[in-house]
Scaffold this motif. Sequence first.
Motif, PDB file in Angstrom:
ATOM      1  N   TYR A  71     -31.313 -82.523  67.846  1.00  0.00           N
ATOM      2  CA  TYR A  71     -32.867 -82.322  67.596  1.00  0.00           C
ATOM      3  C   TYR A  71     -33.582 -82.811  69.280  1.00  0.00           C
ATOM      4  O   TYR A  71     -33.735 -83.164  69.489  1.00  0.00           O
ATOM      5  CB  TYR A  71     -33.448 -82.435  66.292  1.00  0.00           C
ATOM      6  N   VAL A  72     -34.669 -81.262  69.114  1.00  0.00           N
ATOM      7  CA  VAL A  72     -36.090 -81.813  70.399  1.00  0.00           C
ATOM      8  C   VAL A  72     -37.817 -81.383  70.057  1.00  0.00           C
ATOM      9  O   VAL A  72     -37.256 -80.603  69.113  1.00  0.00           O
ATOM     10  CB  VAL A  72     -35.861 -80.381  71.432  1.00  0.00           C
ATOM     11  N   ASN A  73     -38.221 -82.210  70.134  1.00  0.00           N
ATOM     12  CA  ASN A  73     -39.505 -82.344  69.455  1.00  0.00           C
ATOM     13  C   ASN A  73     -40.837 -81.837  70.818  1.00  0.00           C
ATOM     14  O   ASN A  73     -40.241 -82.378  72.307  1.00  0.00           O
ATOM     15  CB  ASN A  73     -39.883 -83.531  69.108  1.00  0.00           C
ATOM     16  N   LEU A  74     -40.725 -81.062  70.211  1.00  0.00           N
ATOM     17  CA  LEU A  74     -42.135 -80.262  71.502  1.00  0.00           C
ATOM     18  C   LEU A  74     -43.310 -80.668  70.680  1.00  0.00           C
ATOM     19  O   LEU A  74     -43.478 -80.066  70.067  1.00  0.00           O
ATOM     20  CB  LEU A  74     -41.848 -79.169  71.610  1.00  0.00           C
ATOM     21  N   PHE A  75     -44.500 -81.241  71.455  1.00  0.00           N
ATOM     22  CA  PHE A  75     -45.558 -81.711  71.309  1.00  0.00           C
ATOM     23  C   PHE A  75     -46.766 -81.299  72.150  1.00  0.00           C
ATOM     24  O   PHE A  75     -46.645 -81.388  73.168  1.00  0.00           O
ATOM     25  CB  PHE A  75     -46.335 -83.161  70.806  1.00  0.00           C
ATOM     26  N   VAL A  76     -47.803 -80.265  71.684  1.00  0.00           N
ATOM     27  CA  VAL A  76     -49.213 -79.715  72.240  1.00  0.00           C
ATOM     28  C   VAL A  76     -50.024 -79.861  71.177  1.00  0.00           C
ATOM     29  O   VAL A  76     -50.112 -80.078  69.900  1.00  0.00           O
ATOM     30  CB  VAL A  76     -49.063 -78.257  72.167  1.00  0.00           C
ATOM     31  N   GLU A  77     -51.419 -81.008  72.327  1.00  0.00           N
ATOM     32  CA  GLU A  77     -52.061 -81.298  71.797  1.00  0.00           C
ATOM     33  C   GLU A  77     -53.597 -80.151  72.201  1.00  0.00           C
ATOM     34  O   GLU A  77     -53.048 -80.173  73.246  1.00  0.00           O
ATOM     35  CB  GLU A  77     -52.630 -82.350  72.190  1.00  0.00           C
ATOM     36  N   LEU A  78     -53.826 -79.391  71.689  1.00  0.00           N
ATOM     37  CA  LEU A  78     -54.978 -78.881  71.815  1.00  0.00           C
ATOM     38  C   LEU A  78     -56.261 -80.090  71.657  1.00  0.00           C
ATOM     39  O   LEU A  78     -56.504 -80.871  71.194  1.00  0.00           O
ATOM     40  CB  LEU A  78     -55.286 -78.012  71.554  1.00  0.00           C
ATOM     41  N   PRO A  79     -57.791 -79.589  72.403  1.00  0.00           N
ATOM     42  CA  PRO A  79     -58.891 -79.967  72.005  1.00  0.00           C
ATOM     43  C   PRO A  79     -58.918 -80.216  71.195  1.00  0.00           C
ATOM     44  O   PRO A  79     -58.999 -79.011  69.983  1.00  0.00           O
ATOM     45  CB  PRO A  79     -60.318 -79.551  73.535  1.00  0.00           C
ATOM     46  N   LEU A  80     -59.452 -80.953  70.236  1.00  0.00           N
ATOM     47  CA  LEU A  80     -60.307 -81.311  68.590  1.00  0.00           C
ATOM     48  C   LEU A  80     -60.853 -80.329  68.427  1.00  0.00           C
ATOM     49  O   LEU A  80     -61.825 -79.962  68.945  1.00  0.00           O
ATOM     50  CB  LEU A  80     -61.270 -82.648  69.033  1.00  0.00           C
ATOM     51  N   GLY A  81     -61.195 -79.741  67.355  1.00  0.00           N
ATOM     52  CA  GLY A  81     -61.617 -78.301  67.262  1.00  0.00           C
ATOM     53  C   GLY A  81     -60.968 -77.059  67.513  1.00  0.00           C
ATOM     54  O   GLY A  81     -62.262 -76.511  66.865  1.00  0.00           O
ATOM     55  N   THR A  82     -60.400 -76.807  67.988  1.00  0.00           N
ATOM     56  CA  THR A  82     -60.203 -75.823  68.944  1.00  0.00           C
ATOM     57  C   THR A  82     -59.132 -74.762  67.156  1.00  0.00           C
ATOM     58  O   THR A  82     -59.045 -75.267  66.630  1.00  0.00           O
ATOM     59  CB  THR A  82     -58.603 -75.921  69.112  1.00  0.00           C
ATOM     60  N   ASP A  83     -59.841 -73.904  67.180  1.00  0.00           N
ATOM     61  CA  ASP A  83     -59.074 -72.914  66.226  1.00  0.00           C
ATOM     62  C   ASP A  83     -58.247 -72.536  66.166  1.00  0.00           C
ATOM     63  O   ASP A  83     -57.020 -71.772  66.740  1.00  0.00           O
ATOM     64  CB  ASP A  83     -60.380 -71.094  67.108  1.00  0.00           C
ATOM     65  N   ILE A  84     -57.455 -72.303  64.646  1.00  0.00           N
ATOM     66  CA  ILE A  84     -56.373 -72.323  63.668  1.00  0.00           C
ATOM     67  C   ILE A  84     -55.954 -71.221  64.802  1.00  0.00           C
ATOM     68  O   ILE A  84     -54.842 -71.315  64.797  1.00  0.00           O
ATOM     69  CB  ILE A  84     -56.389 -72.626  63.282  1.00  0.00           C
ATOM     70  N   THR A 110     -41.963 -74.269  63.982  1.00  0.00           N
ATOM     71  CA  THR A 110     -42.339 -74.679  64.161  1.00  0.00           C
ATOM     72  C   THR A 110     -44.225 -75.050  63.652  1.00  0.00           C
ATOM     73  O   THR A 110     -44.206 -74.282  62.100  1.00  0.00           O
ATOM     74  CB  THR A 110     -43.300 -73.452  65.251  1.00  0.00           C
ATOM     75  N   GLN A 111     -44.462 -76.263  63.819  1.00  0.00           N
ATOM     76  CA  GLN A 111     -45.908 -76.978  62.449  1.00  0.00           C
ATOM     77  C   GLN A 111     -46.713 -76.498  63.202  1.00  0.00           C
ATOM     78  O   GLN A 111     -47.570 -77.064  64.327  1.00  0.00           O
ATOM     79  CB  GLN A 111     -45.471 -78.247  62.211  1.00  0.00           C
ATOM     80  N   ILE A 112     -47.682 -75.783  62.748  1.00  0.00           N
ATOM     81  CA  ILE A 112     -49.611 -76.207  63.468  1.00  0.00           C
ATOM     82  C   ILE A 112     -50.249 -76.696  61.909  1.00  0.00           C
ATOM     83  O   ILE A 112     -50.124 -76.327  61.229  1.00  0.00           O
ATOM     84  CB  ILE A 112     -49.800 -74.745  63.185  1.00  0.00           C
ATOM     85  N   GLY A 113     -50.818 -77.648  62.446  1.00  0.00           N
ATOM     86  CA  GLY A 113     -52.119 -78.355  61.441  1.00  0.00           C
ATOM     87  C   GLY A 113     -51.556 -79.869  61.519  1.00  0.00           C
ATOM     88  O   GLY A 113     -51.278 -80.319  62.634  1.00  0.00           O
ATOM     89  N   GLU A 114     -53.352 -80.474  60.660  1.00  0.00           N
ATOM     90  CA  GLU A 114     -52.850 -81.300  60.213  1.00  0.00           C
ATOM     91  C   GLU A 114     -51.889 -81.908  59.805  1.00  0.00           C
ATOM     92  O   GLU A 114     -50.597 -82.105  59.453  1.00  0.00           O
ATOM     93  CB  GLU A 114     -53.951 -81.526  59.051  1.00  0.00           C
TER      94      GLU A 114
END
Length: 109
Positions: free
Chosen positions: A43-56, A86-90
């Motif tokens: 598997y390959v993991n790709l993590f994307v971090e956006l600024p805290l508080g970015t709209d979902i 693809t996972q989005i969220g906490e």
Amino acid sequence: MSWALKHAGWIFAGTFILLFAAQGLFEARKPKVELFPSADPIYVNLFVELPLGTDITKTDEVLMEMEKRVLKTIEPYSGIVEAVLTQIGEDTADPSYHLNLMHPLTAPD
């Protein structure tokens, strides 16, 4: 049975001859089986971090674009790729990052 007992030496020698003959045939015509497959990553993991508080919804847009890029990149390998997740969220960040937060490294004395 009594013949085999009387000729035990020949039976023993014949067993080893058959053993080496079988090994020779096996080596001459090797099956196309990989007994010990290489340890390629599965598997390959790709993590994307956006600024805290970015709209979902903005996060969803960014991740959809990233997913399109990933799918385009792996398109030549579609025969061996089984799934793209693809996972989005906490709590969807890099697990090693959370592990480091829970167990911070201490500086040596």
